[in-house]
Write a protein that holds these residues in place. Structure first.
Motif, PDB file in Angstrom:
ATOM      1  N   GLU A 141      21.188  66.880  56.731  1.00  0.00           N
ATOM      2  CA  GLU A 141      20.718  67.681  57.866  1.00  0.00           C
ATOM      3  C   GLU A 141      19.247  67.435  58.179  1.00  0.00           C
ATOM      4  O   GLU A 141      18.835  67.473  59.329  1.00  0.00           O
ATOM      5  N   HIS A 147      20.783  67.810  66.771  1.00  0.00           N
ATOM      6  CA  HIS A 147      21.816  68.807  66.507  1.00  0.00           C
ATOM      7  C   HIS A 147      21.636  70.045  67.386  1.00  0.00           C
ATOM      8  O   HIS A 147      22.627  70.631  67.837  1.00  0.00           O
ATOM      9  N   SER A 164      30.339  66.520  62.896  1.00  0.00           N
ATOM     10  CA  SER A 164      29.194  66.003  62.155  1.00  0.00           C
ATOM     11  C   SER A 164      29.630  65.649  60.744  1.00  0.00           C
ATOM     12  O   SER A 164      30.198  66.482  60.035  1.00  0.00           O
ATOM     13  N   VAL A 166      28.238  64.418  57.133  1.00  0.00           N
ATOM     14  CA  VAL A 166      27.040  64.306  56.301  1.00  0.00           C
ATOM     15  C   VAL A 166      27.391  63.439  55.099  1.00  0.00           C
ATOM     16  O   VAL A 166      28.108  63.870  54.197  1.00  0.00           O
TER      17      VAL A 166
END
Length: 319
Positions: A141, A147, A164, A166
């Motif tokens: 993040e 975002h 999303s 990660v």
């Protein structure tokens, strides 16, 4: 360009908001880039940075600051609001097809989200109900781009879906997972921007799922070329189709020499990242700076990039 504003975009990314120094508007298409030319320690350093703003909006380019990045470190440490520097462009064809009004599916990974956000915002500004799917692959993040903008778009546009991934938590998605995340309709246009291996995996997954690969567009970021020693004496170049002979001067590329002689040669980024200046060497030897976007099969067929190559012996090129 004049730097109007510098914005912190993520832990290691900044956005430059730019204004033409003569205050004349500069038109661009979503997904395009500018070639930025910075004078660093007495030498021009050229870098491609994609525009991260929607068509008709302010000129904004988002830049990942790399620990060993000569240009990005200069931008982060020395560039200030109000400074003026040169750009080329806009250039690039990673753009929306005006004839296509169907659904859009976009994969952006790392800095690849820069042109993707421009494409998404432009498409939804034109048609707020359009079906748009975004798959965003980031390490974590702290390094993720845009975002907040994507959340706002998703809240206001019911046709937008956003996934999303990660990788620090989930690992890098493979071909099967990418195909599942993207899942384009048969009439969709697919846009891929990110590391070569990830785009290859996405394309392989979509091919296995039966998607027509002709509906895929790709944009690949190439690392800055490493400057290699060039000839210290003039070298003759024959541009066969143009019927011109030119002496390449020390420090010049094939493109530099041709443009100096007034030849109309195709080019865009000038740093080996787009391939628009590709020419075939018919005779002689050239030195090509690495890395660049030239494909192995193009090299085997005798092609080089005029912006990143210089003649080391007398050369004839098909240009």
């Amino acid at each position: 360009m004049r730097v109007e504003k510098i914005v912190s975009e993520a832990q290691d990314a900044i956005t430059l908001v730019l204004v033409p120094d003569d205050d004349r508007p500069l038109a661009f298409r979503a997904g395009q880039y500018l070639t930025h030319i910075f004078e660093i320690d007495g030498r021009d350093e050229r870098r491609i940075y994609s525009l991260s703003s929607a068509e008709g909006g302010a000129l904004a380019c988002t830049i990942r600051v790399l620990p060993e990045g000569r240009a990005s470190q200069f931008i982060a440490r020395q560039l200030r609001e109000g400074d003026v520097y040169r750009v080329l462009g806009p250039g690039g064809d990673f753009t929306l097809d005006p004839a296509h009004q169907g659904s859009l599916v976009l994969l952006g990974a790392g800095s690849g989200m820069t042109p993707v956000i421009s494409l998404v915002e432009t498409a939804l500004a034109s048609d707020p109900q359009r079906s748009v799917r975004v798959v965003d692959v980031q390490h974590d993040e702290a390094h993720a781009l845009f975002h907040a903008r994507l959340r706002a778009l998703a809240q206001n546009h019911p046709g937008l879906s956003w996934d999303s991934v990660v990788t620090a938590v989930e690992g890098r998605p493979d071909a099967v997972r990418l195909a599942h995340l993207l899942r384009p309709a048969a009439d969709a246009q697919v846009y891929l921007c990110g590391p070569q291996a990830l785009m290859d995996a996405a394309e392989a997954g979509l091919k296995e799922a039966g998607f027509d690969l002709q509906h895929i567009r790709r944009e690949r970021f190439v690392a800055a070329p490493q400057h290699r020693p060039r000839p210290t004496q003039p070298v003759p170049i024959v541009f066969k189709r143009s019927a011109h002979s030119v002496e390449q001067q020390p420090g010049e590329s094939l493109l530099d020499a041709g443009l100096r002689a007034g030849l109309k040669l195709e080019f865009s980024c000038t740093v080996g990242g787009c391939g628009h200046c590709k020419v075939r060497v018919l005779d002689g030897e050239v030195l090509l700076e690495e890395p660049n976007c030239l494909l192995p099969e193009e090299r085997a067929a005798g092609y080089t990039l005029a912006c990143s190559a210089c003649a080391t012996t007398p050369v004839t090129v098909d240009a």
